[in-house]
Motif scaffolding. Structure first.
Motif: not given
Length: 519
Positions: A71-95
């Motif tokens: 889906g349009p919001v996904v997470s990846l971990r780099v070591g212990s750090r969480l990175t979230v990627f957003v591809a949805d324009r409505r979620v981007a506006h909310a954030a």
């Protein structure tokens, strides 16, 4: 890629057997019970296991595959750090808009290993230093009244660019134009930064130092995101290379900064209301404003150090050079590929300017809606940056039904939003008319304050401060390049829109065009 990941492969071989039982998928529960965005398998210490086989340089195609799966919001971990990627324009506006203050901070970057201060506009934490530096840039250099002071500089750079693109009449030949674009934009930004019109050798020396540094950051520093306390020893040679490149920048910038400092001191001397000026010296520069900045300090206030000024000047040059020259190349490539659109734009330009005009002025461009539509369509389809600069969550926040934990890094997929087929009709077609009355992009607001349709400059509190100047430069140079030349495709060397990631997302095969002087 093998060099960057070999140490991870070794570590993985030792650690995975012991921790695989603890493996968890993104999409687990956060501390408050909210659902963290989904993502690929991750384990303690290593983070997402795909880093064992994937290079961070292949991030965008990887994210497209993950979005198709999760889906349009996904997470990846780099070591212990969480990175979230957003591809949805409505979620981007909310954030970025509705919860903007909670997502206005920046994550710490590995470049601190190179002795870089965080006191720049792009990297400062959200707080008083950032506000001071940004306010100084916006009010003292990017304000319309200040921008007008650089009109002679833009006119000079336009002539430089035309000269670079012009062949002898007896020897017309197709031209690879990207180098001329980069040089011209860099000339303009160097002048705006240091207040001096330098000769070509000096400009190219500064440009080489700047570009070497940017490419080093883009290609060589991502490995330090994986446990920098360890990787700084494993990749000691890379750190030494980075420190040498920073010293070179300082050697180039500090003499120019000192020249403006001496000029300011001379002007301020009693009985000397104005310093003698050379023909190449401009009244105002970004460095002039930095000389007056006072940062909060434990003992009150202090001036910027030379290192901090070098960082800020590097940031200024970077922000307006590669991004603008990249966007300019993409737009001109579309005009080469679409001669009917180029003809329509030329007709508008001719109708708004007289034959006796030497150039299309900035005032002329204000009355050219099709020109603005061409530029907006270029930025929608080909944003120079496919991601914004990373944000950091200052607190736990729920956005789009997902929990973004405090401290998580969040980024936004700019190109995916501008090319979303659910929001745009035929998104991979170049159709400037979509931004005219009746089009699906009519009235679009690139600041995204009311809603996001496209965000080439970012959105929210950390939106690009140079948005207005960037649009001015693109409209001005596109108009003058079309007025000056007819741009034609070269038979056997057709325009190729394949992308390549450098500091910005550039044409993998640089634009080559036949330029014919207009009568």
């Amino acid at each position: 890629m093998a060099t960057d990941t070999s140490w991870l492969l070794l570590l993985g071989a030792l650690v995975v057997p012991f921790v695989v039982v603890l493996a968890r998928r993104g999409g687990g529960k956060g501390k408050g019970g909210g659902r963290i965005p989904p993502g690929p398998l991750a384990v303690p210490v290593l983070g997402s296991l795909l880093w064992l086989t994937q290079s961070s340089s292949d991030l965008e195609p990887l994210l497209r595959r993950l979005i198709a799966r999760y889906g349009p919001v996904v997470s990846l971990r780099v070591g212990s750090r969480l990175t979230v990627f957003v591809a949805d324009r409505r979620v981007a506006h909310a954030a970025l808009v509705e919860r903007g203050a909670a997502l206005a901070d920046r994550p710490e970057v590995a470049r601190s290993l190179l002795g870089e201060s965080g006191n720049t506009i792009t990297r400062s934490s959200y707080g008083p230093v950032w506000r001071l530096l940004r306010r100084n840039l916006v009010a003292e250099t990017l304000h319309p009244s200040r921008v007008r002071l650089f009109a002679p500089a833009r006119s000079w750079v336009r002539r430089v660019l035309v000269d670079k693109l012009t062949d002898a009449p007896s020897e017309p030949r197709p031209r690879v134009v990207v180098e001329a674009f980069r040089y011209a934009m860099f000339c303009l930004l160097v002048l705006m930064c240091f207040g001096e019109r330098l000769d070509e050798a000096a400009v190219r020396a500064i440009g080489a130092g700047q570009r070497d540094w940017l490419l080093y950051v883009a290609r060589k520093t991502s490995v330090f995101a994986f446990y920098p306390a360890v990787t700084k020893h494993l990749f000691r040679g890379r750190l030494q290379m980075g420190l040498a490149l920073r010293r070179r920048q300082k050697e180039l910038f500090v003499p120019l900064i000192n020249a403006r400092r001496a000029r300011k001191n001379q002007i301020q001397k009693a009985g000397d209301p104005a310093a003698p000026e050379m023909d190449t010296t401009f009244e105002h520069s970004y460095v002039d404003t930095l000389l007056d900045v006072k940062l909060p300090d434990v003992d009150g206030e202090r001036a910027l150090t030379d290192d901090e000024m070098v960082n800020l000047c590097s940031e200024f040059l970077n922000a307006g050079t590669d991004t603008t020259s990249t966007a300019l190349q993409w737009i001109m490539a579309e005009l080469v590929k679409n001669p009917s659109i180029q003809s329509k734009l030329y007709d508008e330009i001719k109708s708004k300017t007289g034959d006796d005009h030497e150039e299309v002025s900035e005032e002329d461009t204000h009355n050219m809606p099709y020109l603005k539509a061409v530029v907006l369509e270029g930025l929608r389809k080909h944003p120079p940056g496919h991601f914004v600069l990373a944000h950091k969550a200052a607190e736990d926040m729920e956005v789009g039904g997902y929990l973004i934990p405090k401290g998580a890094t969040v980024n936004f997929m700019v190109a995916e939003m501008g090319r979303d087929e659910q929001e745009w009709e035929k998104p991979m077609k170049f159709i400037p008319e979509r931004f005219l009355p009746g089009g699906d992009g009519e009235g679009v607001d690139v600041t995204g304050s009311k809603g996001i349709r496209m965000m080439p400059f970012g959105v929210g509190r950390r939106i690009c401060a140079g948005l207005g100047v960037a649009m001015l430069h693109l409209e001005y140079f596109v108009a003058n390049l079309v007025r000056e030349f007819e741009w034609k495709e070269v038979a056997g060397d057709e325009v190729d829109f394949t992308e390549k990631r450098e500091f910005t997302t550039v044409m993998a095969k640089p634009l080559r065009a036949q330029l014919i002087r207009r009568a």
